[in-house]
Each structure stands twice: as C-alpha cells, then as structure tokens.
Motif scaffolding. Structure first.
Motif: not given
Length: 214
Positions: A20, A89-91, A93
C-alpha cells in the motif's frame, strides 16, 4: 501443552501485509502538487516510510519552493486520507495466497495483530478493502500510542494487549525493525509483501508459531 517458539504474530501493515505504500505516495503526490512540492518515489521511500508523521511533514515542508510550515501541510491530511481510501478500495494491493495463509493460522487459534504507524481510518479502510480484518485480534494504530516507531511502545503495547510473551514481528522499515528489536522481540524483515505468504506457510509447517495440546 507442547511449547513452540512464538505465541503470537505482530505485523506492520504498509509494505508488509499490503503493498500500500505506492498508494500512500500517490495520494500525497496529488495533495502536495498545488504547493509545488515535487515528491518522487525514491525520496518518499527514504524519508516518509515508517517515520512519525511530524518528521515526514517537516521533510515535505523543506521541499516546498515557497516557505510552508509542517502544520499547514498537516491540514491537508484529511484530503490525503480520502484519496488513499478511494485508491485502496479501487485496487486492494493484496499479495497472492496471503488470505489463505492467515486463515490457516487464525483457525489454529494463533493470536495475530496489526501494529501500524498509520491512522486508524487508513488502516481499517485498507484491511476491510483487502478482506483481512477478521484475522486480527488487535489493530493498533498511530492514535493508540504516545511514542511511535522506532520507540518500542507500539510493539510492547500490542504484545501486552493480546497476552503474548514472545511474539514474532514482521516489518519492512528501519524504524519498525528498531521498534521491534528495542521491545526485545524477534523480527523478520519483509522486503516486499509478496515475500510474506511463503514465510507464513513455512513457519506454520515447521511448527514454529503454533501452540497445541499434545
């Protein structure tokens, strides 16, 4: 009861459980752009990972082309947090196999905790996006301690709260490694999150982190 070496696992979050840090970097880069602060990855990795927020903000303020105080940059924290939460939230890790490795240890009753220097909002958003939160008995964040890493307080407090006398720590930053060592705990340096799942499988298979009735 058969005794094994460790009675708990304590994990840093950013750079250990999740990859992250690039998302934190991207959020900061966007927030700082209007101030003319050019933040590159190498500088961020060297000066902003695993350090106290005030130290990081002092470093960032020094890179501004016009005078700006660290306290002024602190005012940008809510916007940075909103950007980070949206990005994660989109990707999310998450390293492959991490959830299965944690699930195996969790099912065997091994206490596990997250010990992070990030704020609680960021930490909870990251763990929930990655679907890892249920595996941890304790989530200790920046707000929960008076002295952050490299002070030993975060790891000493986490161990006390989950009742661990000899936990094993997983860390990536120099500040985190120093914090764990000053607490008197064994620590494994994780160079990147992809290294963590194989380590957990191997430790579990070798019986180094399990406590079981004979």
């Amino acid at each position: 009861m058969q005794q094994f070496t460790y009675d708990a696992l304590l994990f840093d979050l950013d750079g250990v459980l999740l990859d992250s840090e690039p998302l934190h970097f991207e959020a900061w880069r966007r927030v700082l752009a209007p101030w003319g602060i050019d933040l590159d990855w190498d500088a961020y990795r060297t000066h902003c990972i695993g350090v106290a927020d005030q130290d990081m903000l002092q470093f960032l303020a020094q890179r501004a082309p016009q005078p700006v105080s660290a306290s002024k940059l602190w005012e940008q924290y809510p916007e940075k947090n909103r950007l980070f939460i949206r990005l994660i939230q989109e990707r999310p890790p998450v390293p492959p196999e991490l959830d299965r490795a944690l699930e195996r240890l969790h099912e065997r009753g091994l206490p596990m905790a997250v010990v992070s220097s990030s704020g609680r909002a960021d930490v909870l958003a990251a763990l929930e996006a990655a679907k890892l939160k249920p595996f941890f008995r304790l989530i200790l964040c920046r707000e929960d301690v008076r002295s952050p890493k490299p002070d030993p307080e975060p790891y000493l407090k986490a161990a006390a709260l989950i009742g661990a006398s000899r936990p094993l720590v997983f860390e990536d930053s120099q500040a985190g490694l120093e914090s764990a060592r000053r607490a008197g705990f064994d620590v494994i340096q994780v160079r990147e999150p992809a290294e963590l799942p194989p380590l957990l499988w191997r430790l579990a298979d070798q019986g180094l982190v399990l406590s079981q009735q004979p």
